[in-house]
Design a protein around this motif. Sequence first.
Motif, short mmCIF file in Angstrom:
data_model
loop_
_atom_site.label_atom_id
_atom_site.label_comp_id
_atom_site.label_asym_id
_atom_site.label_seq_id
_atom_site.Cartn_x
_atom_site.Cartn_y
_atom_site.Cartn_z
N GLU A 166 0.83 -1.21 0.00
CA GLU A 166 0.00 0.00 0.00
C GLU A 166 0.86 1.26 0.00
OE1 GLU A 166 -3.35 2.13 2.87
OE2 GLU A 166 -2.93 -0.02 3.06
N GLU A 167 1.93 1.27 0.82
CA GLU A 167 2.83 2.43 0.83
C GLU A 167 3.52 2.58 -0.51
OE1 GLU A 167 3.01 4.61 3.12
OE2 GLU A 167 1.99 3.63 4.78
N ALA A 168 3.95 1.47 -1.12
CA ALA A 168 4.63 1.52 -2.41
C ALA A 168 3.70 2.04 -3.51
CB ALA A 168 5.17 0.14 -2.77
N GLU A 169 2.45 1.61 -3.48
CA GLU A 169 1.50 2.09 -4.48
C GLU A 169 1.24 3.59 -4.33
OE1 GLU A 169 -1.80 -0.43 -3.82
OE2 GLU A 169 -0.81 -2.21 -4.67
N ARG A 170 1.25 4.07 -3.09
CA ARG A 170 1.08 5.50 -2.86
C ARG A 170 2.27 6.27 -3.47
NH1 ARG A 170 0.45 5.36 2.36
NH2 ARG A 170 -1.78 5.03 2.21
N LEU A 171 3.47 5.74 -3.31
CA LEU A 171 4.64 6.37 -3.90
C LEU A 171 4.54 6.38 -5.43
CD1 LEU A 171 7.54 4.87 -1.73
CD2 LEU A 171 6.88 7.28 -1.85
N GLU A 172 4.10 5.27 -6.01
CA GLU A 172 3.99 5.19 -7.47
C GLU A 172 2.96 6.19 -8.00
OE1 GLU A 172 3.27 0.95 -8.07
OE2 GLU A 172 5.20 0.88 -9.10
N ALA A 173 1.84 6.35 -7.27
CA ALA A 173 0.82 7.31 -7.70
C ALA A 173 1.39 8.72 -7.68
CB ALA A 173 -0.41 7.21 -6.80
N ARG A 174 2.20 9.02 -6.66
CA ARG A 174 2.80 10.35 -6.56
C ARG A 174 3.78 10.56 -7.72
NH1 ARG A 174 5.22 10.68 -0.96
NH2 ARG A 174 3.12 9.98 -0.48
N CYS A 175 4.54 9.53 -8.04
CA CYS A 175 5.49 9.63 -9.15
C CYS A 175 4.77 9.86 -10.47
CB CYS A 175 6.34 8.37 -9.21
SG CYS A 175 7.49 8.34 -10.59
N LEU A 176 3.66 9.17 -10.65
CA LEU A 176 2.91 9.30 -11.89
C LEU A 176 2.42 10.74 -12.08
CD1 LEU A 176 2.17 7.30 -14.10
CD2 LEU A 176 -0.01 6.93 -12.96
N THR A 177 1.94 11.35 -11.01
CA THR A 177 1.49 12.74 -11.09
C THR A 177 2.64 13.67 -11.43
OG1 THR A 177 -0.28 12.32 -9.48
CG2 THR A 177 0.39 14.60 -9.79
N VAL A 178 3.80 13.44 -10.83
CA VAL A 178 4.98 14.27 -11.12
C VAL A 178 5.41 14.07 -12.58
CG1 VAL A 178 7.41 14.67 -10.56
CG2 VAL A 178 5.74 14.37 -8.73
N TYR A 179 5.32 12.84 -13.07
CA TYR A 179 5.69 12.59 -14.47
C TYR A 179 4.77 13.37 -15.41
CZ TYR A 179 7.84 10.04 -18.31
OH TYR A 179 8.55 9.71 -19.43
N GLU A 180 3.48 13.40 -15.09
CA GLU A 180 2.55 14.16 -15.91
C GLU A 180 2.89 15.66 -15.86
OE1 GLU A 180 -1.38 11.26 -15.36
OE2 GLU A 180 -0.90 12.79 -13.88
N ASP A 181 3.20 16.16 -14.67
CA ASP A 181 3.60 17.57 -14.54
C ASP A 181 4.82 17.86 -15.42
OD1 ASP A 181 1.60 18.07 -12.71
OD2 ASP A 181 2.89 17.76 -10.96
N TRP A 182 5.81 16.96 -15.34
CA TRP A 182 7.05 17.16 -16.12
C TRP A 182 6.77 17.13 -17.62
CZ3 TRP A 182 9.25 13.25 -19.27
CH2 TRP A 182 10.44 13.62 -19.88
N ALA A 183 6.00 16.14 -18.06
CA ALA A 183 5.73 16.01 -19.50
C ALA A 183 5.00 17.23 -20.03
CB ALA A 183 4.91 14.73 -19.76
N GLU A 184 4.01 17.73 -19.28
CA GLU A 184 3.27 18.90 -19.74
C GLU A 184 4.16 20.14 -19.78
OE1 GLU A 184 -0.01 19.07 -17.08
OE2 GLU A 184 -1.11 17.42 -18.06
N ALA A 185 5.08 20.26 -18.81
CA ALA A 185 6.00 21.40 -18.83
C ALA A 185 6.92 21.33 -20.04
CB ALA A 185 6.82 21.43 -17.53
N GLU A 186 7.43 20.14 -20.36
CA GLU A 186 8.30 20.00 -21.52
C GLU A 186 7.53 20.29 -22.82
OE1 GLU A 186 11.33 19.88 -21.36
OE2 GLU A 186 12.16 18.46 -19.95
N ILE A 187 6.30 19.83 -22.90
CA ILE A 187 5.49 20.08 -24.10
C ILE A 187 5.25 21.57 -24.28
CG2 ILE A 187 3.18 19.77 -25.09
CD1 ILE A 187 3.22 16.94 -23.78
N GLU A 188 4.95 22.25 -23.19
CA GLU A 188 4.66 23.68 -23.28
C GLU A 188 5.89 24.51 -23.59
OE1 GLU A 188 2.07 25.56 -20.54
OE2 GLU A 188 0.98 23.73 -20.09
N THR A 189 7.06 23.98 -23.33
CA THR A 189 8.29 24.71 -23.68
C THR A 189 8.81 24.30 -25.06
OG1 THR A 189 9.64 23.07 -22.50
CG2 THR A 189 8.99 25.04 -21.28
#
Length: 628
Positions: A166-189
């Motif tokens: 359960e703790e590991a899945e919570r970490l993965e969900a957080r990483c997924l959100t950060v990956y989306e943030d990063w990808a959108e920032a790269e696309i916008e630049t």
Amino acid sequence: MPLTPVRPGSPGSPGTVYFSLLGPLSAVIDGRPLPLGPRKQRLVLAILLSRPNTPVPVDVLTDVVWPEAPPRTARKNLQVYVSAARSLFGAGDDRGRVVHDCGGYRLRVEEGELDTLRFRTLARAGRAAGERGDLRTAARLLREALDLWGERPPLHDLRDSAGVAEEAERLEARCLTVYEDWAEAEIETGRAGVAVDGLRDLVERHPFRERLRTAWMNSLHQTGRQAEALAVYDDYRQLLARELGLEPSPAMAGLYRAMLGEGRAARAAAPRSAAGGASLPADSRHFTGREDELARLLDVSGSPEGAVLVVSGPAGVGKSALAVRAAHLLAGSFPDGRVHVRARREDGAPRTRNDMLDELGRLCGVSGPGRPDPAQAGDAWQDWLSRHRALIVLDDVADEASVRGLLPRTGRSSVLLTARGQLAGLEAVHRTALAAPGEDEALELLGTLIGGDRLRTDRAAAVRIVRACGSLPLAVAVSGMRLAVLRHLPLAEYADRLDDPAAALDELVAGDVSVRSRLAAGWRDLGPRDRGALARVAGLAWDGGFTLERAMAALDRDERGTIRAVESLIDTGAVTSPSGEVTAHAALYEVPRLLCLYVREAAGPEETGLREPALSFGGGAPRLLSRG
């Protein structure tokens, strides 16, 4: 969650243990791996590191290590594992890393000693840069956060334990959100090419995550791969129809039409600007922390199926600020609008359901001419929700009855409720209970208001200010606003004022923002029985908390009656209880310091059982001790 390409995190200064959860559980010192012992000992370490600097109840650790039937010697065995861990970390200060605290164990660790803490700090800084419009810096910081991840999923060697998984899945969900943030920032630049392959891999593993798929579709389009971008949408549309009977969101459909040349330019239709109108308060420039809670709000509220989520907690704990921040960040997920409605009038009195329904109808274009019949208005509102994808924020809800007819019965809209009480009568809702943030987050908030340089000139006094405020965000923010105006006032002198129980609430006023008025609104909401009970247990809480036995004596009730009284106060948000499972007899209940001060002021020392409070300075923040 393996990501592309990575570099491992670096240990801290020489002689410092560096822990890692983003892969197998590991620890190194001076480049030398530490043997972490048998499996059960590693499970204990994994849970303690998953909740760094936070007491983990013994019952939680027991369930992780022995999920089926713990032996009678479970507590003694846990003590053995903790003792072995202390020996493993070495001599001196490191032996005190694991301490017994609040009926559990707490592992003390700094940011530079644990990869998940470093990940959280980088992600927070990246999002802040993006909100300032500095997308290149945002992309760089978010990429640094992602680069801390290893080639294997977090804690993959211990995932056969449900608690660790359960703790590991919570970490993965957080990483997924950060990956989306990063990808959108790269696309916008204009750097979509660096994200396109990683997005494809993640979409394959998370096929229903629309934000990922939209970013992949946009990155393909911006790199000239038009046919592939359109195919991403077609595949997703067919998947949703086949598996869920749904259609892609209007935001994603609008991007698809734009790529076909039937709408505005693709960049204008990207998720960050595709949402419909918004009726939201301004997002606070001084919002800090709440990383985990914000990630949960974004994941639950922004789910394609829609959701109802209750954010509860004491007055001034930051519920509204968190909800508004989430609503601003969810612009791309709700193309039919984001609407904020206060559930109380200016004087703090609750609004009726029909009153809020009228405002929602006006804001969302549901109401026709004239004042509709309440039943017809309710049906029209439910029909609108069933056909739209919108986010509704109902702020400072008084009770369940006032909002029941406003929550969606069907459709993909989400509702985010904030309330001091827990609104326990609402079914099928997700719940997030906010407690006061940690001391470091409270100091960060204070620093954003008074300036980092001023805070660093007398950090000890800043810590005293935060502790006197109980780390309550509203009180810390008011202190910061007051000090920002009174530039001549030394932090130590202001800390002395807050330490004085007779003057603290008078000091916590900045313009028309008053901590006392917020506490008074909560006091007025309580019924006579809850007021009387709170007055008595607040008298017990001067010295840091109270047990069930002490509450029984103060309330002059039997055990069952006392438990009901205390649990009723927990439901109102006036009393806080341990976060983990613990029996009523073992629990230490608390009333926030500032609420104790207000209750003594409102109820009088006779009701609280206190005469003059005295200050105790033992071991850090001053505490109030009863002379009665």
